[in-house]
Design a protein around this motif. Structure first.
Motif, PDB file in Angstrom:
ATOM      1  N   LYS A  72       0.862  -1.181   0.000  1.00 19.03           N
ATOM      2  CA  LYS A  72       0.000   0.000   0.000  1.00 19.03           C
ATOM      3  C   LYS A  72       0.896   1.226   0.000  1.00 19.03           C
ATOM      4  O   LYS A  72       1.776   1.365   0.850  1.00 19.03           O
ATOM      5  CB  LYS A  72      -0.890  -0.005   1.234  1.00 19.03           C
ATOM      6  N   ALA A  73       0.644   2.100  -0.940  1.00 16.56           N
ATOM      7  CA  ALA A  73       1.465   3.299  -1.080  1.00 16.56           C
ATOM      8  C   ALA A  73       0.724   4.513  -0.540  1.00 16.56           C
ATOM      9  O   ALA A  73      -0.499   4.610  -0.636  1.00 16.56           O
ATOM     10  CB  ALA A  73       1.824   3.511  -2.549  1.00 16.56           C
ATOM     11  N   GLU A  74       1.499   5.424   0.010  1.00 17.75           N
ATOM     12  CA  GLU A  74       0.997   6.743   0.423  1.00 17.75           C
ATOM     13  C   GLU A  74      -0.083   6.673   1.503  1.00 17.75           C
ATOM     14  O   GLU A  74      -1.164   7.237   1.362  1.00 17.75           O
ATOM     15  CB  GLU A  74       0.514   7.535  -0.801  1.00 17.75           C
ATOM     16  N   ASN A  75       0.223   5.981   2.562  1.00 14.77           N
ATOM     17  CA  ASN A  75      -0.619   6.019   3.754  1.00 14.77           C
ATOM     18  C   ASN A  75      -0.308   7.310   4.511  1.00 14.77           C
ATOM     19  O   ASN A  75       0.752   7.459   5.103  1.00 14.77           O
ATOM     20  CB  ASN A  75      -0.319   4.813   4.655  1.00 14.77           C
ATOM     21  N   ARG A  76      -1.262   8.221   4.511  1.00 14.76           N
ATOM     22  CA  ARG A  76      -1.064   9.527   5.147  1.00 14.76           C
ATOM     23  C   ARG A  76      -1.441   9.418   6.616  1.00 14.76           C
ATOM     24  O   ARG A  76      -2.584   9.094   6.934  1.00 14.76           O
ATOM     25  CB  ARG A  76      -1.911  10.587   4.440  1.00 14.76           C
ATOM     26  N   ILE A  77      -0.489   9.704   7.478  1.00 14.46           N
ATOM     27  CA  ILE A  77      -0.704   9.508   8.903  1.00 14.46           C
ATOM     28  C   ILE A  77      -0.172  10.692   9.698  1.00 14.46           C
ATOM     29  O   ILE A  77       0.935  11.165   9.453  1.00 14.46           O
ATOM     30  CB  ILE A  77      -0.046   8.180   9.363  1.00 14.46           C
ATOM     31  N   VAL A  78      -1.007  11.159  10.625  1.00 18.46           N
ATOM     32  CA  VAL A  78      -0.594  12.214  11.544  1.00 18.46           C
ATOM     33  C   VAL A  78      -0.676  11.653  12.957  1.00 18.46           C
ATOM     34  O   VAL A  78      -1.717  11.126  13.356  1.00 18.46           O
ATOM     35  CB  VAL A  78      -1.487  13.465  11.391  1.00 18.46           C
ATOM     36  N   LYS A  79       0.420  11.754  13.691  1.00 15.93           N
ATOM     37  CA  LYS A  79       0.433  11.285  15.073  1.00 15.93           C
ATOM     38  C   LYS A  79       0.656  12.462  16.008  1.00 15.93           C
ATOM     39  O   LYS A  79       1.633  13.211  15.852  1.00 15.93           O
ATOM     40  CB  LYS A  79       1.557  10.260  15.261  1.00 15.93           C
ATOM     41  N   ILE A  80      -0.261  12.619  16.949  1.00  7.59           N
ATOM     42  CA  ILE A  80      -0.144  13.663  17.966  1.00  7.59           C
ATOM     43  C   ILE A  80       0.295  13.009  19.272  1.00  7.59           C
ATOM     44  O   ILE A  80      -0.333  12.059  19.741  1.00  7.59           O
ATOM     45  CB  ILE A  80      -1.504  14.374  18.196  1.00  7.59           C
ATOM     46  N   THR A  81       1.368  13.512  19.842  1.00  8.40           N
ATOM     47  CA  THR A  81       1.830  13.006  21.130  1.00  8.40           C
ATOM     48  C   THR A  81       1.736  14.129  22.160  1.00  8.40           C
ATOM     49  O   THR A  81       2.178  15.252  21.895  1.00  8.40           O
ATOM     50  CB  THR A  81       3.287  12.503  21.030  1.00  8.40           C
ATOM     51  N   ARG A  82       1.102  13.824  23.279  1.00 11.54           N
ATOM     52  CA  ARG A  82       0.916  14.833  24.328  1.00 11.54           C
ATOM     53  C   ARG A  82       2.022  14.691  25.377  1.00 11.54           C
ATOM     54  O   ARG A  82       2.215  13.612  25.923  1.00 11.54           O
ATOM     55  CB  ARG A  82      -0.459  14.657  24.972  1.00 11.54           C
ATOM     56  N   LYS A  83       2.697  15.791  25.636  1.00 16.03           N
ATOM     57  CA  LYS A  83       3.780  15.777  26.616  1.00 16.03           C
ATOM     58  C   LYS A  83       3.456  16.730  27.756  1.00 16.03           C
ATOM     59  O   LYS A  83       2.487  17.482  27.696  1.00 16.03           O
ATOM     60  CB  LYS A  83       5.095  16.186  25.924  1.00 16.03           C
ATOM     61  N   GLY A  84       4.284  16.721  28.768  1.00 18.60           N
ATOM     62  CA  GLY A  84       4.054  17.582  29.928  1.00 18.60           C
ATOM     63  C   GLY A  84       3.149  16.874  30.930  1.00 18.60           C
ATOM     64  O   GLY A  84       2.467  15.903  30.604  1.00 18.60           O
ATOM     65  N   PHE A  98      -9.137  12.230  10.035  1.00 22.82           N
ATOM     66  CA  PHE A  98     -10.073  11.291  10.644  1.00 22.82           C
ATOM     67  C   PHE A  98      -9.339  10.411  11.656  1.00 22.82           C
ATOM     68  O   PHE A  98      -8.275   9.842  11.347  1.00 22.82           O
ATOM     69  CB  PHE A  98     -10.732  10.419   9.573  1.00 22.82           C
ATOM     70  N   LEU A  99      -9.930  10.287  12.826  1.00 23.14           N
ATOM     71  CA  LEU A  99      -9.383   9.402  13.836  1.00 23.14           C
ATOM     72  C   LEU A  99      -9.487   7.970  13.312  1.00 23.14           C
ATOM     73  O   LEU A  99     -10.560   7.530  12.888  1.00 23.14           O
ATOM     74  CB  LEU A  99     -10.225   9.568  15.117  1.00 23.14           C
ATOM     75  N   VAL A 100      -8.385   7.250  13.325  1.00 22.97           N
ATOM     76  CA  VAL A 100      -8.396   5.882  12.804  1.00 22.97           C
ATOM     77  C   VAL A 100      -9.016   4.948  13.846  1.00 22.97           C
ATOM     78  O   VAL A 100      -8.696   5.031  15.034  1.00 22.97           O
ATOM     79  CB  VAL A 100      -6.958   5.423  12.465  1.00 22.97           C
ATOM     80  N   ASP A 101      -9.901   4.078  13.392  1.00 19.19           N
ATOM     81  CA  ASP A 101     -10.523   3.094  14.287  1.00 19.19           C
ATOM     82  C   ASP A 101      -9.543   1.957  14.537  1.00 19.19           C
ATOM     83  O   ASP A 101      -9.285   1.136  13.649  1.00 19.19           O
ATOM     84  CB  ASP A 101     -11.797   2.560  13.625  1.00 19.19           C
ATOM     85  N   LEU A 102      -8.991   1.919  15.734  1.00 20.42           N
ATOM     86  CA  LEU A 102      -8.002   0.883  16.069  1.00 20.42           C
ATOM     87  C   LEU A 102      -8.600  -0.222  16.920  1.00 20.42           C
ATOM     88  O   LEU A 102      -7.889  -1.143  17.347  1.00 20.42           O
ATOM     89  CB  LEU A 102      -6.798   1.521  16.785  1.00 20.42           C
ATOM     90  N   ASN A 155      -7.264  10.077  20.484  1.00 21.30           N
ATOM     91  CA  ASN A 155      -6.918  11.286  19.728  1.00 21.30           C
ATOM     92  C   ASN A 155      -5.418  11.371  19.445  1.00 21.30           C
ATOM     93  O   ASN A 155      -4.784  12.412  19.620  1.00 21.30           O
ATOM     94  CB  ASN A 155      -7.373  12.556  20.466  1.00 21.30           C
ATOM     95  N   GLU A 156      -4.887  10.262  18.985  1.00 18.10           N
ATOM     96  CA  GLU A 156      -3.450  10.206  18.721  1.00 18.10           C
ATOM     97  C   GLU A 156      -3.118   9.952  17.257  1.00 18.10           C
ATOM     98  O   GLU A 156      -2.226  10.584  16.702  1.00 18.10           O
ATOM     99  CB  GLU A 156      -2.805   9.077  19.548  1.00 18.10           C
ATOM    100  N   VAL A 157      -3.834   9.010  16.641  1.00 16.54           N
ATOM    101  CA  VAL A 157      -3.463   8.579  15.284  1.00 16.54           C
ATOM    102  C   VAL A 157      -4.572   8.957  14.310  1.00 16.54           C
ATOM    103  O   VAL A 157      -5.721   8.517  14.460  1.00 16.54           O
ATOM    104  CB  VAL A 157      -3.201   7.058  15.241  1.00 16.54           C
ATOM    105  N   TYR A 158      -4.212   9.751  13.326  1.00 14.43           N
ATOM    106  CA  TYR A 158      -5.192  10.277  12.375  1.00 14.43           C
ATOM    107  C   TYR A 158      -4.815   9.907  10.947  1.00 14.43           C
ATOM    108  O   TYR A 158      -3.632   9.828  10.595  1.00 14.43           O
ATOM    109  CB  TYR A 158      -5.254  11.810  12.455  1.00 14.43           C
ATOM    110  N   PHE A 159      -5.852   9.732  10.121  1.00 13.37           N
ATOM    111  CA  PHE A 159      -5.687   9.609   8.680  1.00 13.37           C
ATOM    112  C   PHE A 159      -5.947  10.980   8.061  1.00 13.37           C
ATOM    113  O   PHE A 159      -7.023  11.559   8.236  1.00 13.37           O
ATOM    114  CB  PHE A 159      -6.669   8.569   8.126  1.00 13.37           C
ATOM    115  N   ALA A 160      -4.975  11.515   7.341  1.00 15.56           N
ATOM    116  CA  ALA A 160      -5.125  12.812   6.678  1.00 15.56           C
ATOM    117  C   ALA A 160      -5.717  12.572   5.293  1.00 15.56           C
ATOM    118  O   ALA A 160      -5.053  12.006   4.423  1.00 15.56           O
ATOM    119  CB  ALA A 160      -3.769  13.517   6.574  1.00 15.56           C
ATOM    120  N   ALA A 161      -6.972  12.974   5.105  1.00 17.89           N
ATOM    121  CA  ALA A 161      -7.691  12.679   3.866  1.00 17.89           C
ATOM    122  C   ALA A 161      -7.421  13.743   2.809  1.00 17.89           C
ATOM    123  O   ALA A 161      -7.153  14.903   3.127  1.00 17.89           O
ATOM    124  CB  ALA A 161      -9.184  12.580   4.136  1.00 17.89           C
TER     125      ALA A 161
END
Lengths: 305, 305, 305, 305
Positions: free
Chosen positions: A13-25, B258-262, B271-277
């Protein structure tokens, strides 16, 4: 049954767009972001998939996509390289029919929007300067191979560039230049030593920043007699300064800036006004590596400026 | 002879790519750069050009191109707006058959590559964060109209965004959201008052930086219940803080994350891993202006994300 | 002096856009058009160009551009392949320092606009169905190598495609499909035998049409259990029917069409309404060649859908 | 509370990619395909959405997306125009707060891959010649307005084009041309009369084909003294031949083909070898309408070639 030979093949699978938010503090109000485009390619025993319609050896591309997203939750995403290594090893180690996996990652950088009035930090603006890349290959005879890179880094020297003394044949009309603009959009890839690749503690972000800085500085500081010379100086600088890098390949389109002829209007253009041309463009490509090392970065691709 | 009516028409040379290098300092070793994409459109008495093949009223598009380059030599290029004003006035004032001229400019930003070891400064890296735009119209009944803007400024808040309480009809399946990512790629245009446009000393670069900063800060600081609300807050902030701006129009594609259904993998996605559409995307557009002012920014265009 | 090794390197002018009009008929009123994008890459003794700023071995990229245009006048442009062969041989044969030349050509197709009322034929509309490609390499140890191809040929079967029986692991959620849309944007390359390449009379246009037709027919006629199987059938068909082709490589992005869930609206979607997704996409790549032949088509590139 | 004025605003879901397969014939083995990109924009009472965070008047963009897909199942998709009319009326008629809806549609054409050996027809290849467009607006004071169009239709005349007799000023260097290539990439829009728009039986596909044919023929048959003249002839031809069309607007980039100077190589270029330039390009735009009709097609957009 086909009488022909199935040679190199791969899928994923090509071009899986993923954003990961990590909360710190302590209260999670300091957010960090990684914004990736992850592509998966698998190589192995896929002969029947091609020939008989038997998918018994086929891990669906949809599953490889799911794996990318699940891994982003199950693991820290500390760098494109580290994340790609995790994925590549997983595919090879979890399915006997998969002999080699290649992960390609693009990373898009974000900067913080400064909000001095609050301690919560969760606002970002995308930095467009370049796209970071990584290619991780695991399995087969090569073990683990990590190639980092960047693309779309556009740079310019508005002087300190000449070009002359070249071959003249019957089709040559170019005038020799003793002061020209030198501009290019850098695509760079660099291969890491096995010891770096195999070092679980290797700081890929730090290594990336170092290489990037040396590329920029060498471009800026080289008095150039050809883009080839600048290319070589950039690669040399990286190899001289980053011990864990064994090989550098650069693809440098010569983004021509032509001095506009203003004489018809009674004006002298003293290297001030240029036309930035689109096509055609010079394209200079080359690999420089440490002595005694076998180059591994693909040379066959054709980078479009 | 045609029995139909020739209505609005215009012509000119589009996308003249121009780079101007200005040398400063006693020895000219401090280089400054302006990198522009200049488009010209002329309106006037062009009926015969369309109908009879008589080009007597036609200033060739090639000439408009030459003018752009010659003007870059003859004048300082202090900002896209100031350069556009010079050009627009020139075309209208030099040819009686040209009644109105519109100049559109894109400007690409460059940052310096720091070279601490030398005082000469002529090395640059292109900053990709946004493209600055300007549209100058001169002539006709409106006098001089200046609309500044930017595009491709991508921003994200990783929290402080909700969306609920909306209409539900038989086609509604969207779940209400109390904590979501809000991301958009800002296209902004703002119209200046006539007094600013007509002020030969107006500092367009400073004005640009101010508007840009207020847009970013308002985006970051607004706790959002809809992208419409954020849009309004961004425009309001500019009008509240930049007295010479009369009107703001924003085109904000809602870049869905979109929040990915894990859950199928036994994982909780907090609210950590998102798919950017990519597509489709929401598209929110609006104009906000000062009371008593007639809006002038075109509303008809369709901004593609 | 650099202590590192200069390995593979090449340079040239990329994307020379050229249109050649040929007048046929007794009065030259029947026009024919070839519309090409020609890229040149040269390999040879360029060590000093990189290392010392001595350009004595450097044929300027500007000269290679001039050569392309001059050759288009001096020779008939009968096909991308034949034109590329002329150019590749010229560079290697005319300059001792050039050991190998690679020419890449894209060709854009035009159809005639029918004008029944006149015998003069000089009106064209561009056909957008696919871009034809050719890569010619000459010199070095390989002699003459010709790889033809096409890209951007988008095809779809609205039924006769299934996908099931695949590996299920812990990350698999995909439902098995017994009737799905199969759509892809074909990138194909095929390598010709040396005897075809060396045959000055080889009809490259005819060969292109044959391969293209077989690719399309095989795609349409194959009842598919996976895109891999379709890929293999397409390549097989070419090898079975075009004797002068030795090897075929296909890059097939699986352009997913997802059946839209209409049940929330009380509607049954009986394979009628699909969402055409952009990213991610499956990417299936493979090489099939005749037994006894060494494959030569590059496998390392990454085709973006 | 903002002291500024909220003026024109709209929102909706853009670029909903939808493919509809319709099965015809007694056994459903004859497949037909419509491949659309549908964008929705809604206008109405959205003040609170912008100002107070109250979404009570907001139909989510996600719902508008669902509606597009559900309507594709509930209704035949007989043309972009008819489908757009259905959608536009639905939004205005089903929600009191929505006063006007605008639907924009792009349609991608597919041709059949001929498979003579079977009666089932479900294999297609995408035809790239042009993209068909439609914009439907309903509500407000205008009732129903339908604008059809096309884009990316690239055409060329390799002769029968001249350009001379134009204004010469101090910046003019262009040489007069008595035989040149004329090439452009047509963007056309045409507005239909209310009676056509309101006629439920109007054959939009037939109308589209007619307009397209007249545009092509007029381009091919016009001996041109300027692109403006060709533009006017194309629009005139449509108005003369398609009674239900009231207005035509064309955006024609002049895709320059420059004759290459081959004299330095001792060659004469007798209108044979051209360089196809990218930027800058002339841009010719104009509206022609029937006498007595008020033009409605937006003139403010800026078509990029």
């Amino acid at each position: 049954m086909s009488k022909h030979v199935l040679a190199q093949n791969q899928y994923g699978k090509a071009e899986n767009r993923i954003v990961k938010i990590t909360r710190k503090g302590s209260d999670g109000s300091w957010h960090e972001i990684r914004d990736l485009n992850v592509s998966v390619a698998l190589r192995g025993e896929f002969r029947d998939v091609h020939l008989t319609g038997d998918n018994g050896n086929c891990l669906p591309t949809d599953t490889t996509k799911n794996t990318v997203y699940a891994f982003a939750k199950e693991h820290d995403v500390t760098s494109p390289e580290a994340f790609g290594i995790l994925l590549a090893k997983h595919f090879v180690n979890s399915q006997a029919v998969i002999h080699e996996a290649q992960i390609r990652v693009e990373e898009f950088a974000w900067e913080r929007i400064p909000v001095p009035t609050r301690k919560e930090q969760h606002s970002f603006v995308r930095s467009g300067q370049e796209v970071r890349t990584a290619q991780i290959t695991y399995g087969g005879s090569t073990g683990l191979q990590v190639i980092s890179g960047l693309k779309d880094l556009t740079v310019m020297n508005s002087t300190n560039s000449e070009f002359h003394g070249y071959i003249k044949d019957k089709y040559t009309t170019l005038k020799e230049a003793y002061d020209r603009i030198l501009a290019t959009k850098v695509t760079a890839r660099w291969a890491h030593s096995s010891s770096a690749a195999d070092d679980a503690e290797h700081d890929w972000d730090r290594s990336y920043k170092k290489v990037r800085t040396h590329l920029l500085e060498a471009f800026a500081e080289t008095y150039s007699y050809s883009l080839q010379q600048t290319l070589h100086a950039m690669a040399d600088r990286v190899l001289d300064n980053v011990a864990s890098v064994n090989e550098v390949r650069l693809n440098l389109p010569n983004k021509h800036h032509f001095l506009v002829d203003l004489e018809p209007f009674g004006l002298k253009n003293d290297n001030e006004v240029y036309f930035a041309a689109d096509r055609p463009y010079g394209l200079i490509e080359g690999t420089i590596h440490r002595d005694g090392v076998r180059p591994v970065i693909s040379t066959s691709d054709w980078i479009v400026a």
